[in-house]
Motif scaffolding. Sequence first.
Motif, PDB file in Angstrom:
ATOM      1  N   UNK A  80      13.006 106.319 108.249  1.00 18.54           N
ATOM      2  CA  UNK A  80      13.301 105.080 107.540  1.00 18.54           C
ATOM      3  C   UNK A  80      14.804 104.853 107.435  1.00 18.54           C
ATOM      4  N   UNK A  81      15.543 105.878 107.102  1.00 17.03           N
ATOM      5  CA  UNK A  81      16.994 105.750 106.987  1.00 17.03           C
ATOM      6  C   UNK A  81      17.623 105.453 108.348  1.00 17.03           C
ATOM      7  N   UNK A  82      17.093 106.064 109.402  1.00 15.27           N
ATOM      8  CA  UNK A  82      17.607 105.785 110.748  1.00 15.27           C
ATOM      9  C   UNK A  82      17.418 104.314 111.109  1.00 15.27           C
ATOM     10  N   UNK A  83      16.270 103.754 110.730  1.00 13.49           N
ATOM     11  CA  UNK A  83      16.031 102.330 110.989  1.00 13.49           C
ATOM     12  C   UNK A  83      17.028 101.468 110.230  1.00 13.49           C
ATOM     13  N   UNK A  84      17.274 101.824 108.996  1.00 15.70           N
ATOM     14  CA  UNK A  84      18.181 101.045 108.157  1.00 15.70           C
ATOM     15  C   UNK A  84      19.609 101.116 108.684  1.00 15.70           C
ATOM     16  N   UNK A  85      19.984 102.276 109.200  1.00 17.47           N
ATOM     17  CA  UNK A  85      21.365 102.457 109.657  1.00 17.47           C
ATOM     18  C   UNK A  85      21.700 101.639 110.900  1.00 17.47           C
ATOM     19  N   UNK A  86      20.684 101.049 111.518  1.00 22.67           N
ATOM     20  CA  UNK A  86      20.964 100.160 112.642  1.00 22.67           C
ATOM     21  C   UNK A  86      21.815  98.975 112.215  1.00 22.67           C
ATOM     22  N   UNK A  87      21.839  98.713 110.914  1.00 23.81           N
ATOM     23  CA  UNK A  87      22.664  97.615 110.406  1.00 23.81           C
ATOM     24  C   UNK A  87      24.147  97.886 110.595  1.00 23.81           C
ATOM     25  N   UNK A  88      24.523  99.152 110.746  1.00 25.27           N
ATOM     26  CA  UNK A  88      25.943  99.468 110.967  1.00 25.27           C
ATOM     27  C   UNK A  88      26.454  98.850 112.260  1.00 25.27           C
ATOM     28  N   UNK A  89      25.560  98.658 113.216  1.00 24.84           N
ATOM     29  CA  UNK A  89      25.957  98.050 114.484  1.00 24.84           C
ATOM     30  C   UNK A  89      25.893  96.536 114.449  1.00 24.84           C
ATOM     31  N   UNK A  90      25.680  95.965 113.281  1.00 22.64           N
ATOM     32  CA  UNK A  90      25.649  94.522 113.141  1.00 22.64           C
ATOM     33  C   UNK A  90      24.263  93.920 113.173  1.00 22.64           C
ATOM     34  N   UNK A  91      23.233  94.752 113.333  1.00 24.97           N
ATOM     35  CA  UNK A  91      21.860  94.244 113.398  1.00 24.97           C
ATOM     36  C   UNK A  91      21.327  93.986 111.998  1.00 24.97           C
ATOM     37  N   UNK A  92      20.662  92.862 111.803  1.00 20.48           N
ATOM     38  CA  UNK A  92      20.057  92.552 110.514  1.00 20.48           C
ATOM     39  C   UNK A  92      18.814  93.407 110.293  1.00 20.48           C
ATOM     40  N   UNK A  93      18.680  93.937 109.088  1.00 17.35           N
ATOM     41  CA  UNK A  93      17.530  94.751 108.719  1.00 17.35           C
ATOM     42  C   UNK A  93      16.917  94.163 107.453  1.00 17.35           C
ATOM     43  N   UNK A  94      15.628  93.887 107.503  1.00 16.88           N
ATOM     44  CA  UNK A  94      14.874  93.439 106.340  1.00 16.88           C
ATOM     45  C   UNK A  94      13.828  94.499 106.027  1.00 16.88           C
ATOM     46  N   UNK A  95      13.866  95.022 104.817  1.00 15.61           N
ATOM     47  CA  UNK A  95      12.914  96.036 104.382  1.00 15.61           C
ATOM     48  C   UNK A  95      12.233  95.538 103.122  1.00 15.61           C
ATOM     49  N   UNK A  96      10.914  95.510 103.127  1.00 16.70           N
ATOM     50  CA  UNK A  96      10.168  95.072 101.952  1.00 16.70           C
ATOM     51  C   UNK A  96       9.170  96.148 101.551  1.00 16.70           C
ATOM     52  N   UNK A  97       9.146  96.453 100.267  1.00 13.03           N
ATOM     53  CA  UNK A  97       8.177  97.374  99.692  1.00 13.03           C
ATOM     54  C   UNK A  97       7.083  96.561  99.012  1.00 13.03           C
ATOM     55  N   UNK A  98       5.841  96.987  99.167  1.00 11.04           N
ATOM     56  CA  UNK A  98       4.709  96.278  98.569  1.00 11.04           C
ATOM     57  C   UNK A  98       3.884  97.261  97.758  1.00 11.04           C
ATOM     58  N   UNK A  99       3.598  96.907  96.516  1.00  8.95           N
ATOM     59  CA  UNK A  99       2.817  97.784  95.659  1.00  8.95           C
ATOM     60  C   UNK A  99       2.398  97.064  94.398  1.00  8.95           C
ATOM     61  N   UNK A 100       2.056  97.819  93.373  1.00  9.44           N
ATOM     62  CA  UNK A 100       1.585  97.241  92.122  1.00  9.44           C
ATOM     63  C   UNK A 100       2.348  97.846  90.949  1.00  9.44           C
ATOM     64  N   UNK A 101       2.303  97.134  89.819  1.00  8.54           N
ATOM     65  CA  UNK A 101       2.905  97.678  88.601  1.00  8.54           C
ATOM     66  C   UNK A 101       1.893  98.506  87.826  1.00  8.54           C
ATOM     67  N   UNK A 102       0.639  98.532  88.267  1.00 10.25           N
ATOM     68  CA  UNK A 102      -0.407  99.293  87.598  1.00 10.25           C
ATOM     69  C   UNK A 102      -0.906 100.373  88.553  1.00 10.25           C
TER      70      UNK A 102
END
Length: 522
Positions: free
Chosen positions: A165-187
């Motif tokens: 996951x961190x490797x995917x996010x670090x692609x932003x260092x090269x100027x690439x846009x990264x969108x990460x969304x977490x989905x879950x519940x409060x219960x």
Amino acid sequence: MPTNIIIGVGGTGAKIVESVIHTCAAGLGPEGLTVGFVDQDQSNGNVTRSLDLLNKYVEARRLWRAENSSNRLGEQTELLKTELRSLLPGQEVWVPHRDQQTTLAMVLGEASMPQEDRHLFDLLFAAGEEEQDMPLDEGYRGRPNIGAAAMTARVGEDVEFWRTLIQKIEQAKGGEDVRLVLAGSVFGGTGAAGFPTLARLIRNQLRERRVTRNVKLGGILMLPYFAFNAPEKEEGVQANVARREQLLLQSQGALKYYHNLFKDEGVFDELYFVGWNRMFDLGYHRPGKAEQANPPLAPELLAALGVVTFLTKEIEQEGQNRVFVSSRQQDDVLSWSDLPSPDPNRPDAPFERLGQMLRFATAWLYWRPLLSQRGGFKRIFGNDPWYRVQGLDKVDFKTAPPDAELRKLTEYLEKFLWWAACIEHYSPSARTRFDLWRTTPLVAQVTREENPTDPYQIAQALREEAFGPAFDQVVVNHAAADALPSASELIRKINEQAAPGENRGLGVMVASLHQYSHTGRA
């Protein structure tokens, strides 16, 4: 192409991913999307079902979208357009603690704790199987305090899921846009524990690595929207499960926590809350494992549209902690105008794309058996205009039959119609009039009382006399809108011309069926 990632946290998060996959299949999603799951309950039925759906989608898309496929769908066709992939192929679900007998006491090393730490441990967590020694193999049993502590202890280790996951996010260092969304519940357990825990850890990692400019972190949080029966037995560890009467109280405390956490720390760029004014009544109780496979429900569709909105829209302001809440025009009705559109220039995009997908899936129940004919296929249909117009005279049904392509697309579309049927038929349990679609003619068998986690069996085929009425009525039209194109109009178009685009082989016919199943606004 930007890097888009969704992580379904817990069983509810997995159900949101399920709806996201279907919206992508209909043409509402981004160009590409990486999917991951987090759940301590290794065999959670919701996760298993969503993962099976992901695999079916990926396989169907591979057969129909490959460049070298002899039965290919061209780029102009929206069907299965989003390229979905797993974050960790072969190990799609991150289970923080895989050992079946793992407990919180073992995770935190209670046996070797200094005395003062043990006193604190006893203060924060109830002794015995209620919390400290509760087996974690079926998840966190509605106790997010246990999950947050156990998961935080695990994330700091050399975990492949976290590293990837961190490797995917670090692609932003090269100027690439990264969108990460977490989905879950409060219960619940895993979602309530993992959602804020992962969010804070990810944001901290971004700040430590100075990766902030091209990365956007979004969240989809479900408020309590379904209820279930009390456990049948109230003794021993069986009492250690989530209960409907605790959901609202837990959620109230969780929302106060989120308010303080995100107001001060700005963890999310955008946060979406989805709930319902009246609970959907499931009518049963499952503590965990494979039996916890709750049917798809309408709020998850709204959540999925929130996901694709976040992944596809422009987010210009930096450092904004924006919160969005779902709403409807009437509290007892769900109609197309209540669905948020991912495209600001096309407010009716959900109606256009999901409506087209529903009509196409209905048409497929009629046409697919015709396309699966053997020996006499050409003899029976060879003189029909559609056979030649759609290029079927050029498909080698005898020596290279497209059996795999037909089978995989059918498997996916059956999942899609099953999802739609569940959403429709469970809506009355929340006293909600469902004005999106009508799937009753497509349901071959109802097993809701006998098997509530798999309540509907979709018809294998539609006869000619049943196809027209089912196709014409499957989508509920907008109020005061023009009538939808009819089944007879679809057949006329099939007989006259093929859909535009670089479609090949049987892909010509499939593209045409999809194109001519439009709602009149596509």
